[in-house]
Design an enzyme around this catalytic site. Structure first.
Site, PDB file in Angstrom:
ATOM      1  N   VAL A  17       0.693  -1.153  -0.195  1.00  0.00           N
ATOM      2  CA  VAL A  17      -0.008  -0.002   0.086  1.00  0.00           C
ATOM      3  C   VAL A  17       0.987   1.243  -0.013  1.00  0.00           C
ATOM      4  CG1 VAL A  17      -1.646   1.322   1.347  1.00  0.00           C
ATOM      5  CG2 VAL A  17      -2.034  -0.957   1.035  1.00  0.00           C
ATOM      6  N   ASP A  38      10.448   2.287   6.955  1.00  0.00           N
ATOM      7  CA  ASP A  38      10.162   0.961   7.116  1.00  0.00           C
ATOM      8  C   ASP A  38      11.192   0.480   8.057  1.00  0.00           C
ATOM      9  OD1 ASP A  38       7.996  -0.971   5.331  1.00  0.00           O
ATOM     10  OD2 ASP A  38       9.651  -1.891   6.977  1.00  0.00           O
ATOM     11  N   ARG A  43      13.850  -4.523   2.813  1.00  0.00           N
ATOM     12  CA  ARG A  43      12.931  -4.113   1.995  1.00  0.00           C
ATOM     13  C   ARG A  43      13.411  -2.504   1.645  1.00  0.00           C
ATOM     14  NH1 ARG A  43       6.421  -5.028   3.228  1.00  0.00           N
ATOM     15  NH2 ARG A  43       6.208  -6.066   1.242  1.00  0.00           N
ATOM     16  N   THR A  95      -1.828  -4.732   8.932  1.00  0.00           N
ATOM     17  CA  THR A  95      -2.850  -5.144  10.007  1.00  0.00           C
ATOM     18  C   THR A  95      -3.321  -6.489   9.664  1.00  0.00           C
ATOM     19  OG1 THR A  95      -4.383  -4.146   8.474  1.00  0.00           O
ATOM     20  CG2 THR A  95      -3.542  -2.529  10.212  1.00  0.00           C
ATOM     21  N   THR A  97      -4.700 -10.527  10.421  1.00  0.00           N
ATOM     22  CA  THR A  97      -5.802 -10.837  11.345  1.00  0.00           C
ATOM     23  C   THR A  97      -5.034 -11.618  12.574  1.00  0.00           C
ATOM     24  OG1 THR A  97      -7.120 -11.626   9.630  1.00  0.00           O
ATOM     25  CG2 THR A  97      -7.678 -12.619  11.608  1.00  0.00           C
ATOM     26  N   ALA A 226     -16.671  -2.139   3.727  1.00  0.00           N
ATOM     27  CA  ALA A 226     -17.879  -2.433   3.137  1.00  0.00           C
ATOM     28  C   ALA A 226     -17.679  -2.469   1.778  1.00  0.00           C
ATOM     29  CB  ALA A 226     -18.719  -1.256   3.314  1.00  0.00           C
ATOM     30  N   CYS A 280      -6.735  -8.629   1.503  1.00  0.00           N
ATOM     31  CA  CYS A 280      -7.904  -7.730   1.878  1.00  0.00           C
ATOM     32  C   CYS A 280      -9.159  -8.527   2.234  1.00  0.00           C
ATOM     33  CB  CYS A 280      -8.125  -6.559   0.974  1.00  0.00           C
ATOM     34  SG  CYS A 280      -6.846  -5.168   1.337  1.00  0.00           S
TER      35      CYS A 280
HETATM   36  C1  UDX Z   1      -8.879  -5.953  -3.257  1.00  0.00           C
HETATM   37  C2  UDX Z   1      -9.856  -4.527  -3.592  1.00  0.00           C
HETATM   38  O1  UDX Z   1     -10.025  -4.622  -5.105  1.00  0.00           O
HETATM   39  C3  UDX Z   1      -9.346  -3.314  -3.574  1.00  0.00           C
HETATM   40  O2  UDX Z   1     -10.029  -2.101  -3.784  1.00  0.00           O
HETATM   41  C4  UDX Z   1      -8.873  -3.190  -2.165  1.00  0.00           C
HETATM   42  O3  UDX Z   1      -7.950  -1.890  -1.989  1.00  0.00           O
HETATM   43  C5  UDX Z   1      -7.742  -4.398  -1.716  1.00  0.00           C
HETATM   44  O4  UDX Z   1      -8.467  -5.574  -1.900  1.00  0.00           O
HETATM   45  P1  UDX Z   1      -7.023  -7.029  -4.323  1.00  0.00           P
HETATM   46  O5  UDX Z   1      -6.789  -8.055  -3.169  1.00  0.00           O
HETATM   47  O6  UDX Z   1      -5.481  -6.453  -4.705  1.00  0.00           O
HETATM   48  O7  UDX Z   1      -7.858  -5.672  -4.106  1.00  0.00           O
HETATM   49  O8  UDX Z   1      -7.268  -7.911  -5.645  1.00  0.00           O
HETATM   50  P2  UDX Z   1      -8.749  -7.983  -6.423  1.00  0.00           P
HETATM   51  O9  UDX Z   1      -8.476  -7.666  -7.875  1.00  0.00           O
HETATM   52  O10 UDX Z   1      -9.622  -7.503  -5.791  1.00  0.00           O
HETATM   53  O11 UDX Z   1      -8.824  -9.498  -6.152  1.00  0.00           O
HETATM   54  C6  UDX Z   1      -9.160 -10.198  -5.094  1.00  0.00           C
HETATM   55  C7  UDX Z   1      -9.317 -11.846  -5.354  1.00  0.00           C
HETATM   56  O12 UDX Z   1     -10.471 -11.937  -5.840  1.00  0.00           O
HETATM   57  C8  UDX Z   1      -8.482 -12.223  -6.239  1.00  0.00           C
HETATM   58  O13 UDX Z   1      -7.981 -13.596  -5.890  1.00  0.00           O
HETATM   59  C9  UDX Z   1      -9.026 -12.437  -7.549  1.00  0.00           C
HETATM   60  O14 UDX Z   1      -8.430 -13.569  -8.332  1.00  0.00           O
HETATM   61  C10 UDX Z   1     -10.528 -12.779  -7.262  1.00  0.00           C
HETATM   62  N1  UDX Z   1     -11.278 -12.361  -8.024  1.00  0.00           N
HETATM   63  C11 UDX Z   1     -11.642 -11.093  -8.493  1.00  0.00           C
HETATM   64  C12 UDX Z   1     -12.227 -13.373  -8.652  1.00  0.00           C
HETATM   65  O15 UDX Z   1     -12.078 -14.756  -8.291  1.00  0.00           O
HETATM   66  N2  UDX Z   1     -13.243 -13.065  -9.514  1.00  0.00           N
HETATM   67  C13 UDX Z   1     -13.455 -11.759  -9.969  1.00  0.00           C
HETATM   68  O16 UDX Z   1     -14.332 -11.559 -10.745  1.00  0.00           O
HETATM   69  C14 UDX Z   1     -12.454 -10.905  -9.268  1.00  0.00           C
HETATM   70  P1  ADP Z   2       0.343  -3.755   2.928  1.00  0.00           P
HETATM   71  O1  ADP Z   2      -0.160  -4.849   1.951  1.00  0.00           O
HETATM   72  O2  ADP Z   2      -0.746  -3.340   4.146  1.00  0.00           O
HETATM   73  O3  ADP Z   2       0.947  -2.673   2.594  1.00  0.00           O
HETATM   74  P2  ADP Z   2       2.648  -5.035   3.953  1.00  0.00           P
HETATM   75  O4  ADP Z   2       3.114  -5.918   4.889  1.00  0.00           O
HETATM   76  O5  ADP Z   2       3.270  -5.135   2.552  1.00  0.00           O
HETATM   77  O6  ADP Z   2       1.205  -4.534   4.364  1.00  0.00           O
HETATM   78  O7  ADP Z   2       3.772  -3.491   4.326  1.00  0.00           O
HETATM   79  C1  ADP Z   2       3.637  -3.116   5.680  1.00  0.00           C
HETATM   80  C2  ADP Z   2       5.098  -2.614   5.881  1.00  0.00           C
HETATM   81  O8  ADP Z   2       4.805  -1.788   7.086  1.00  0.00           O
HETATM   82  C3  ADP Z   2       6.053  -3.728   6.236  1.00  0.00           C
HETATM   83  O9  ADP Z   2       7.243  -3.608   5.294  1.00  0.00           O
HETATM   84  C4  ADP Z   2       6.605  -3.630   7.624  1.00  0.00           C
HETATM   85  O10 ADP Z   2       7.908  -3.685   8.101  1.00  0.00           O
HETATM   86  C5  ADP Z   2       5.978  -1.911   7.990  1.00  0.00           C
HETATM   87  N1  ADP Z   2       5.997  -1.690   9.406  1.00  0.00           N
HETATM   88  C6  ADP Z   2       5.375  -2.260  10.329  1.00  0.00           C
HETATM   89  N2  ADP Z   2       5.406  -1.800  11.250  1.00  0.00           N
HETATM   90  C7  ADP Z   2       6.266  -0.448  11.126  1.00  0.00           C
HETATM   91  C8  ADP Z   2       6.926   0.545  12.118  1.00  0.00           C
HETATM   92  N3  ADP Z   2       6.349   0.628  13.304  1.00  0.00           N
HETATM   93  N4  ADP Z   2       7.463   1.388  11.406  1.00  0.00           N
HETATM   94  C9  ADP Z   2       7.825   1.363  10.220  1.00  0.00           C
HETATM   95  N5  ADP Z   2       7.522   0.171   9.320  1.00  0.00           N
HETATM   96  C10 ADP Z   2       6.555  -0.585  10.067  1.00  0.00           C
END
Ligand code: UDX
Ligand code: ADP
Length: 471
Positions: A17, A38, A43, A95, A97, A226, A280
């Site tokens: 992100v 980071d 990384r 973040t 689970t 949502a 997500c």
């Molecule tokens: C998702 C949301 O789209 C995004 O807006 C949010 O910020 C983060 O979560 P992402 O997880 O990166 O994004 O990918 P996405 O394209 O949404 O796909 C998620 C999963 O659903 C994948 O495994 C994909 O293959 C699957 N998928 C998607 C399907 O199986 N069918 C579809 O029609 C679309």
């Molecule tokens: P996302 O998909 O939400 O971006 P990632 O796991 O790819 O999640 O990235 C989160 C990053 O945040 C990791 O590279 C991790 O090392 C970094 N991070 C976590 N806690 C801290 C912190 N307290 N200070 C700086 N970096 C952090």
């Protein structure tokens, strides 16, 4: 006091992100200095590498980083310096689970958010706008505010905004360049609205103002959960229908097309699959389930939980169909798995359906060979170890291997399973694959990716998700 004009941004967390989002902000706002910090040195080093061997694979990202790195985009492990200098701080830490304690398996682990927030409070010597960017449960901003206010120094004010990221992996750069909307949540006080205005001005460098939606803090946080829950729900709905198609001889492609033509439904996110993955969808739905239960809304919790259960069902159903089709046993049979990422155009494997499929095939004592164009081998091994909870790697390697091409993975296999919708699988030399497979040669398309008729003409026995045997 007028809204602060942002000149220095710090982003805590250089992951999927924070990295792409702040790289695009740097590109579009050349007069703003953006520093992404980071704790993970490896990384940060990868982000800074001379040959642009970036830590995440994302189409178009490298070009963006090439244009701005060293100009107004910097990557660093010096979190404190980043915090000290910035007027606006994005918190983009992970973040996951929770794995243990209260809410284990459902609630988000907010430890990283809390630690980052505490660091901001401890280090800052001037006022900051703190922007929650990680996907977090509703009301996290409130906890961040409490921590910051309880620890702030005189003359230091902290305004909290929620600005959830909607980019999808694999299309992050295009999503960031032209987002459907940018959502900013703030307290509805004068200070809150001013902070909101400061961040709006950053995005307004390239996002049309009507796409920048400003709402209350909690609406913003809940909207992110949502949106993901409703997208995942569409996939679970189409996957539930795919089971009916398989049982009746209807074709899920035709059904999805017919249903999606209704402009009230729309055509997107109706592609049946082996199940959704990614960092997500499942996490956010489980957050919503946990939130609903905490609010004493068990029916609401059960409603959303079913979206995840349907996803688990789909993965199990697909695995069973493979076993059933291969004459009810896959023990000792070689199965090639094409694709390990949770979707195409990413090297990310979080919650990938492939992991569950492989685990199921391992339980049936099949021999599995995996090929994925992007996922690192070390990542595959660590995911499989985690999924098998404690089985030593050496034992896993007796059953599982990783190939460096699709052709190599399919050699001498009895079945090929398409687990990720990588485009390159469409253009594999399928005649060549067929000639090197054990006969009868089976293909299971879990992603509606391949031309089944063409493959049947070559001689393959083809099974497609959402299509009955009669086709
Ligand atoms: C998702 C949301 O789209 C995004 O807006 C949010 O910020 C983060 O979560 P992402 O997880 O990166 O994004 O990918 P996405 O394209 O949404 O796909 C998620 C999963 O659903 C994948 O495994 C994909 O293959 C699957 N998928 C998607 C399907 O199986 N069918 C579809 O029609 C679309
Ligand atoms: P996302 O998909 O939400 O971006 P990632 O796991 O790819 O999640 O990235 C989160 C990053 O945040 C990791 O590279 C991790 O090392 C970094 N991070 C976590 N806690 C801290 C912190 N307290 N200070 C700086 N970096 C952090």
């Amino acid at each position: 006091m007028a809204p602060v004009k942002v000149t220095k941004i710090c982003c805590i967390g250089a992951g999927y992100v924070g990295g792409p989002t702040c790289a695009v902000i740097a590109l579009k706002c050349p007069e703003i200095q953006v520093t992404i910090v980071d704790l993970n040195k490896a990384r940060v080093d990868a982000w800074n590498s001379d040959d642009f061997d970036l830590p995440i694979y994302e189409p178009g990202l490298e070009e963006v980083v090439r244009q701005c790195r060293g100009r107004n985009l910097f990557f660093s492990t010096d979190v404190d310096k980043g915090i000290l200098e910035a007027d606006l701080i994005f918190v983009s830490v992970n973040t996951p689970t929770k794995k243990s304690g209260v809410g284990a398996g459902f609630a988000a682990d907010l430890n990283y958010v809390e630690l980052a927030t505490r660091r901001i409070a401890a280090v800052a010597t001037s006022s900051k706008i703190v922007v929650e960017k990680s996907t977090v449960p509703c009301r996290t901003a409130e906890s961040m505010r409490t921590i910051l206010e309880a620890n702030s120094k005189p003359g230091c004010r902290f305004d909290i905004l929620s600005n959830p990221e909607f980019l999808a992996e694999g299309t992050a750069i295009t999503d960031l360049f032209s987002p459907d909307r940018v959502l900013i949540g703030s307290l509805q006080t004068k200070e809150g609205k001013d902070a909101c205005r400061s961040l709006t001005d950053v995005y307004a460098h390239w996002v049309p103002i009507e796409r920048i939606v400003t709402v209350g803090l909690w609406s913003s946080e809940l909207s992110k959960l949502a949106a993901n829950a409703m997208l995942a729900q569409r996939i679970s709905s189409i996957n539930a229908l795919s089971a009916i198609c398989e049982a009746t001889g209807a074709n899920i492609d035709e059904v999805a097309n017919a249903v999606g033509k209704d402009s009230r439904v729309g055509p997107k996110f109706l592609r049946a699959s082996v199940g959704f993955g990614g960092s997500c969808f499942q996490k956010d739905i489980l957050n919503l389930v946990y939130l609903s239960e905490s609010l004493h809304l068990p029916e609401v919790a059960a409603y959303w939980r079913q979206v995840v259960e349907m996803n688990e069902y789909q993965k199990g159903r697909f695995s069973k169909r493979v076993v059933d089709t291969l004459f009810n046993t896959i023990t000792g049979k070689k199965i090639a798995i094409l694709g390990f990422a949770f979707k195409a155009d990413t090297g990310d494997t979080r919650e990938s359906a492939a992991i569950t499929l492989i685990k199921n095939f391992q339980a049936e004592r099949a021999l599995v060979t995996i090929y994925d164009p992007q996922v690192l081998h070390s990542q595959i091994w660590s995911d499989l170890m985690e999924a098998s909870s404690g089985v030593p790697l050496e034992t896993i390697k007796r059953q599982v291997s990783i190939a460096s091409s699709a052709l190599e993975a399919c050699r001498d296999a009895e079945a090929v399973v398409i687990a990720t919708e990588w485009k390159e699988f469409r253009t594999i030399n399928w005649e060549g694959v067929y000639s090197h497979m054990t006969k009868p040669a089976f293909i299971f398309d879990g992603r509606l990716l391949l031309d089944a008729e063409k493959l049947r003409d070559i001689g393959f026995k083809v099974t497609v998700i959402g299509r009955g045997e009669r086709l």
